[in-house]
Motif scaffolding. Sequence first.
Motif, PDB file in Angstrom:
ATOM      1  N   MET A 108       0.839  -1.195   0.000  1.00  0.00           N
ATOM      2  CA  MET A 108       0.000   0.000   0.000  1.00  0.00           C
ATOM      3  C   MET A 108       0.877   1.249   0.000  1.00  0.00           C
ATOM      4  SD  MET A 108      -2.938  -1.076   2.762  1.00  0.00           S
ATOM      5  CE  MET A 108      -1.741  -1.567   4.005  1.00  0.00           C
ATOM      6  N   ASP A 109       0.341   2.340  -0.533  1.00  0.00           N
ATOM      7  CA  ASP A 109       1.087   3.602  -0.516  1.00  0.00           C
ATOM      8  C   ASP A 109       1.159   4.185   0.892  1.00  0.00           C
ATOM      9  OD1 ASP A 109       1.957   3.846  -3.110  1.00  0.00           O
ATOM     10  OD2 ASP A 109       0.144   4.838  -3.808  1.00  0.00           O
ATOM     11  N   CYS A 110       0.098   3.978   1.681  1.00  0.00           N
ATOM     12  CA  CYS A 110       0.056   4.563   3.016  1.00  0.00           C
ATOM     13  C   CYS A 110      -0.721   3.642   3.947  1.00  0.00           C
ATOM     14  CB  CYS A 110      -0.596   5.944   2.983  1.00  0.00           C
ATOM     15  SG  CYS A 110      -2.269   5.957   2.288  1.00  0.00           S
ATOM     16  N   ALA A 111      -0.564   3.868   5.244  1.00  0.00           N
ATOM     17  CA  ALA A 111      -1.234   3.060   6.263  1.00  0.00           C
ATOM     18  C   ALA A 111      -2.500   3.765   6.716  1.00  0.00           C
ATOM     19  CB  ALA A 111      -0.293   2.831   7.447  1.00  0.00           C
ATOM     20  N   PRO A 112      -3.676   3.260   6.377  1.00  0.00           N
ATOM     21  CA  PRO A 112      -4.938   3.938   6.731  1.00  0.00           C
ATOM     22  C   PRO A 112      -5.107   4.167   8.227  1.00  0.00           C
ATOM     23  CG  PRO A 112      -5.325   2.227   5.105  1.00  0.00           C
ATOM     24  CD  PRO A 112      -3.908   2.069   5.554  1.00  0.00           C
ATOM     25  N   SER A 113      -4.649   3.228   9.049  1.00  0.00           N
ATOM     26  CA  SER A 113      -4.848   3.378  10.490  1.00  0.00           C
ATOM     27  C   SER A 113      -3.991   4.492  11.088  1.00  0.00           C
ATOM     28  CB  SER A 113      -4.531   2.061  11.206  1.00  0.00           C
ATOM     29  OG  SER A 113      -3.144   1.772  11.148  1.00  0.00           O
ATOM     30  N   ALA A 114      -2.954   4.917  10.351  1.00  0.00           N
ATOM     31  CA  ALA A 114      -2.034   5.927  10.878  1.00  0.00           C
ATOM     32  C   ALA A 114      -2.161   7.281  10.186  1.00  0.00           C
ATOM     33  CB  ALA A 114      -0.593   5.432  10.744  1.00  0.00           C
ATOM     34  N   SER A 115      -3.004   7.359   9.142  1.00  0.00           N
ATOM     35  CA  SER A 115      -3.088   8.585   8.349  1.00  0.00           C
ATOM     36  C   SER A 115      -4.539   8.911   8.022  1.00  0.00           C
ATOM     37  CB  SER A 115      -2.290   8.429   7.053  1.00  0.00           C
ATOM     38  OG  SER A 115      -2.563   9.478   6.155  1.00  0.00           O
ATOM     39  N   GLU A 116      -4.984  10.071   8.484  1.00  0.00           N
ATOM     40  CA  GLU A 116      -6.350  10.515   8.191  1.00  0.00           C
ATOM     41  C   GLU A 116      -6.535  10.729   6.698  1.00  0.00           C
ATOM     42  OE1 GLU A 116     -10.273  11.592   8.776  1.00  0.00           O
ATOM     43  OE2 GLU A 116      -8.854  10.735  10.215  1.00  0.00           O
ATOM     44  N   ALA A 117      -5.530  11.325   6.058  1.00  0.00           N
ATOM     45  CA  ALA A 117      -5.608  11.559   4.612  1.00  0.00           C
ATOM     46  C   ALA A 117      -5.728  10.239   3.859  1.00  0.00           C
ATOM     47  CB  ALA A 117      -4.378  12.332   4.140  1.00  0.00           C
ATOM     48  N   ARG A 119      -7.024   7.441   5.055  1.00  0.00           N
ATOM     49  CA  ARG A 119      -8.363   6.900   5.304  1.00  0.00           C
ATOM     50  C   ARG A 119      -9.402   7.586   4.430  1.00  0.00           C
ATOM     51  NH1 ARG A 119      -6.575   6.951  10.666  1.00  0.00           N
ATOM     52  NH2 ARG A 119      -7.631   8.917  11.106  1.00  0.00           N
ATOM     53  N   ILE A 120      -9.280   8.899   4.267  1.00  0.00           N
ATOM     54  CA  ILE A 120     -10.231   9.648   3.441  1.00  0.00           C
ATOM     55  C   ILE A 120     -10.114   9.224   1.978  1.00  0.00           C
ATOM     56  CG2 ILE A 120     -10.806  11.939   2.560  1.00  0.00           C
ATOM     57  CD1 ILE A 120      -9.990  13.062   5.299  1.00  0.00           C
ATOM     58  N   ALA A 121      -8.874   9.085   1.510  1.00  0.00           N
ATOM     59  CA  ALA A 121      -8.656   8.663   0.121  1.00  0.00           C
ATOM     60  C   ALA A 121      -9.231   7.270  -0.113  1.00  0.00           C
ATOM     61  CB  ALA A 121      -7.165   8.686  -0.208  1.00  0.00           C
ATOM     62  N   GLU A 122      -9.039   6.375   0.863  1.00  0.00           N
ATOM     63  CA  GLU A 122      -9.555   5.015   0.737  1.00  0.00           C
ATOM     64  C   GLU A 122     -11.077   5.026   0.739  1.00  0.00           C
ATOM     65  OE1 GLU A 122      -9.174   0.674   2.992  1.00  0.00           O
ATOM     66  OE2 GLU A 122      -8.240   2.458   3.857  1.00  0.00           O
ATOM     67  N   HIS A 126     -10.111   6.908  -3.802  1.00  0.00           N
ATOM     68  CA  HIS A 126      -8.981   7.578  -4.458  1.00  0.00           C
ATOM     69  C   HIS A 126      -7.651   6.976  -3.993  1.00  0.00           C
ATOM     70  CE1 HIS A 126     -11.858  10.412  -5.941  1.00  0.00           C
ATOM     71  NE2 HIS A 126     -12.124  10.911  -4.746  1.00  0.00           N
ATOM     72  N   ASP A 127      -7.688   5.722  -3.620  1.00  0.00           N
ATOM     73  CA  ASP A 127      -6.490   5.100  -3.058  1.00  0.00           C
ATOM     74  C   ASP A 127      -5.578   4.495  -4.107  1.00  0.00           C
ATOM     75  OD1 ASP A 127      -8.375   3.188  -3.672  1.00  0.00           O
ATOM     76  OD2 ASP A 127      -8.833   2.754  -1.579  1.00  0.00           O
TER      77      ASP A 127
END
Length: 228
Positions: A108-117, A119-122, A126-127
């Motif tokens: 993954m490009d980013c960790a949803p549990s650690a990044s609000e942005a 989570r919003i993209a997911e 837009h993930d």
Amino acid sequence: MFAVPAGFPYRLTRNLMIAAGVLYCSLLLEAAWGYPLNVHTSFLSELGARDQETSLYARAMDLGASVLVLIAFILARPAARMHRDIRGLMISTALFGLGTLADSFFPMDCAPSASEACRIAEKHGHDGAELVIHEVTSTLAGIGTIALGIFTILVLRRIGWAGRRGRAVAVLGGAVSLTNAWLGIETSLEVLSGDDLHLPGVLQRVAITLACILLAVLLPALKRGFQR
């Protein structure tokens, strides 16, 4: 009298599977790193997200585990002619290895549990393709893991459960299949409903821990199953 099939290096294959079980246990990396993610709300695969400091190490562990499993599969090919349950066990192992191998190359490009942005993209779709590919490869590995547990039980049943250790491994195989199937169902419901999972982290960590142990004890417990 029992004999390992000609051309099947049992001890080497066993040792490769034990090493794979250790490498696949990303909980060791998580503990060594001081639990950088919330264990209740995060997936272990987030340790390999590109925005995490643990990314390179987590992906290297997955890569190493998958390569060892696939080498073990190649080495065990002479045993595939013995019985259908052995073939099923080997195919399941290869499926797990291929899914895990792909996971290491498509994090993954980013960790949803650690990044609000993140989570919003997911949430808004837009993930990007990376997450979609990662979900597909993780599903492949999960299906292989579930099947691995099932075929472990089938082989043990055929050889008479192989004593207390065999029965314990049969219970372990059932637990691996159950926890991974449960996690897969919850994840599927999240995708279909669009709602967040309710604290998936502990369940996934239990499922991964059980899978790591199964990989390590599989061949010692099933040794008679690989004998004529």
